[in-house]
Design a protein around this motif. Sequence first.
Motif, mmCIF file in Angstrom:
data_model
loop_
_atom_site.group_PDB
_atom_site.id
_atom_site.type_symbol
_atom_site.label_atom_id
_atom_site.label_comp_id
_atom_site.label_asym_id
_atom_site.label_seq_id
_atom_site.Cartn_x
_atom_site.Cartn_y
_atom_site.Cartn_z
ATOM 1 N N GLN A 64 12.196 18.731 -6.095
ATOM 2 C CA GLN A 64 13.327 19.083 -6.958
ATOM 3 C C GLN A 64 14.522 19.541 -6.124
ATOM 4 O O GLN A 64 15.661 19.142 -6.377
ATOM 5 C CB GLN A 64 12.905 20.178 -7.937
ATOM 6 N N ARG A 65 14.276 20.375 -5.137
ATOM 7 C CA ARG A 65 15.345 20.870 -4.283
ATOM 8 C C ARG A 65 15.991 19.714 -3.497
ATOM 9 O O ARG A 65 17.232 19.624 -3.423
ATOM 10 C CB ARG A 65 14.787 21.900 -3.296
ATOM 11 N N THR A 97 19.373 23.335 -11.779
ATOM 12 C CA THR A 97 18.748 23.487 -10.450
ATOM 13 C C THR A 97 19.756 24.022 -9.444
ATOM 14 O O THR A 97 19.469 24.961 -8.686
ATOM 15 C CB THR A 97 18.191 22.131 -9.972
ATOM 16 N N ASP A 138 16.930 12.249 -15.536
ATOM 17 C CA ASP A 138 16.544 13.618 -15.894
ATOM 18 C C ASP A 138 17.616 14.329 -16.711
ATOM 19 O O ASP A 138 17.313 15.284 -17.429
ATOM 20 C CB ASP A 138 16.252 14.437 -14.628
ATOM 21 N N ASP A 172 6.251 19.999 -6.272
ATOM 22 C CA ASP A 172 7.285 19.574 -7.214
ATOM 23 C C ASP A 172 8.589 20.332 -7.001
ATOM 24 O O ASP A 172 9.677 19.788 -7.192
ATOM 25 C CB ASP A 172 6.802 19.691 -8.663
ATOM 26 N N GLU A 173 8.518 21.579 -6.566
ATOM 27 C CA GLU A 173 9.743 22.331 -6.288
ATOM 28 C C GLU A 173 10.427 21.813 -5.022
ATOM 29 O O GLU A 173 11.661 21.755 -4.950
ATOM 30 C CB GLU A 173 9.446 23.820 -6.144
ATOM 31 N N ALA A 203 18.024 17.376 -5.737
ATOM 32 C CA ALA A 203 19.279 18.020 -6.131
ATOM 33 C C ALA A 203 20.280 18.001 -4.989
ATOM 34 O O ALA A 203 21.485 17.761 -5.191
ATOM 35 C CB ALA A 203 19.011 19.455 -6.584
#
Length: 624
Positions: free
Chosen positions: A533-534, A590, A582, A529-530, A537
């Motif tokens: 996310q990165r 982030t 989101d 999930d990270e 972003a």
Amino acid sequence: MKDGVETSARLVPTSSGIGQIILDNPPANALGARMRADLMDALNAALADPEIKLILIRAEGRTFPSSVERAEIDVPQADPTLSDLCLAIEHSSKPVVVCSHGTALGAGCDLLLAGHYRAAANKSYVGLPEVTVGLPPSGGATQRLPRLVGPAVALELMLVGRPIAALEAKRLGMIDEVLLGNQSVAALDYARKLLEAGAGPRPVGAKTDVLRDGKGFAAAIKTYRDKVASANHPAPQKIVEAVEAAQMLPYEVGLTFEAELHDECRRAPEGRAMRHVMWAEKVAGQMRLPKGTVPKTFETCVIMGGGAAMAGWAIMALDAGMRVAILDDRAEAARDEVKEVYAKAIAAKRMVPQVREDRLLRLSAAGPSTGALSSDLVIQTDAAQGKATQERLNGAALLCVGLPLGQAGDFADYPAPNRVVGVQLADRPHLSKLFEVLHTVDTDLAALSGLVVLLRKLSKHPVLSRASAGGIGSSVWGACMWAAEDALKRGATRDTVMAAFRDYGFTRNPLRSGAVAHPTENGRVMPADEIIQRCLAAMANTGALLVEAGIAHNPLDIDLTMVSGYGFPKWKGGPMQVADEDGLMALRRTLRALQDEDAGFWSESGLITDLIKNGQRFADRNRF
């Protein structure tokens, strides 16, 4: 006319006892709140008129209704709802004939199914494509269609969402008649024959013969439930549930159940994302033209430069009805590739031989030419030869130069820089949905808009951007690749990155073949999930930078580019849509959390700052 306003559904009585309700809401007869109210009023007036014995509903213009108004898709419908209207038609004490033409899709198909007698013009289409935008039908189709064609056929039509021709609809039992000739005359003749034959009301909801086969019905439900078990959005499963309810619940309770499922899917983020992409496709390449500017038309096309793209460009130009000349050492090989593609289309029954022969008659192939070129459109697949090619052009031809992904288009020293554009593709031209068109501020708008019209005619998605920047897709996907490979230095492994992207729904791998993981000193393993996310972003921030700089026209183009050409899952909508869902504050958090790692890459776009300051989202910058 009602209260001084022209009505979109008018009642026209005839001397033969037929009351025609004519739908007229240009340009596409959208079945919005106003038309539904006007149609309900006209229906009630026809029911109250003792001289009217049969009611005929048809439409003027190029098509029968094919949807509700776009503004209503993501909000509860105003009264009367589509379901209420269709039920009122079905409950009519006088026989109701509904005759469609053009494309009766979605709401229009619901309206057609509500009729006691149903007809469609020859060469017209009917269908229920709502699943493609994350929704089940909302006008009662999940309850009526199974009663007409059985559960298996009904589910296939609604889950695939592809329109079918009127002749096929009649064969399946969806409609009763295919109308030939002038559609308004044929519809009235059909209604007159029914009236003379003494036809009475025949509500679909009263049909129960299909429902009596409980075992067969249940088997069909199980088959299709298994098929949609792994669907990426809730609509397919909800459609199966609604059709199952057609047998298990009283008719009008089933209609209510369908409405509840539709409302549930309307609120689902996956559905919103799919409708976001649908809108992006609909407005792709849209531009404001100065008064009097007419898009250029293209009748002839010259293709040169070598490579596999030549055959793809030729197929596109031939499909558009153009006369095509391939001038290259590989011209004969390219023509053979075109023939091979057409042969496969015939084998798959997507083309008939006569169409192939007509197209091949418009295709010529010869060796390279050094003389002057005369054509409306010239395709040069070799970017290095772009300038030399334009020097040979006669007249006001538009030159399209194939550019490698990420390469800027520098046309300043061309003889006519206002009549050249760069085109970037992620696949061969005839297979690619995405066409990135790189232009300058001086590009001739008649030529540019003509190219957009041509691409849209071929069901492509043209995305416009500034030539000097090298394209939207390569920038945004490049940022994603950088973030993914950076994650390899911070605890991610190749397997976790690839699995994270696959599980999210991507069809493309962000890692280059030589990218390797570097174990961290503390042994930390970065979770999936990270990683996502990165990368999200990075894409959203880069997209914002492109919009801020005027390279991309709006955030919608960023999302369309990523979904159409770079494997971003459609049910997520693209990086800008994800950021809006989101919340931009989450995106900011982030970016700021990652700035210590690389301040240059992770610095927040000024557009994000401004939007947060003004309480806005990326969607607020989608202006046309």
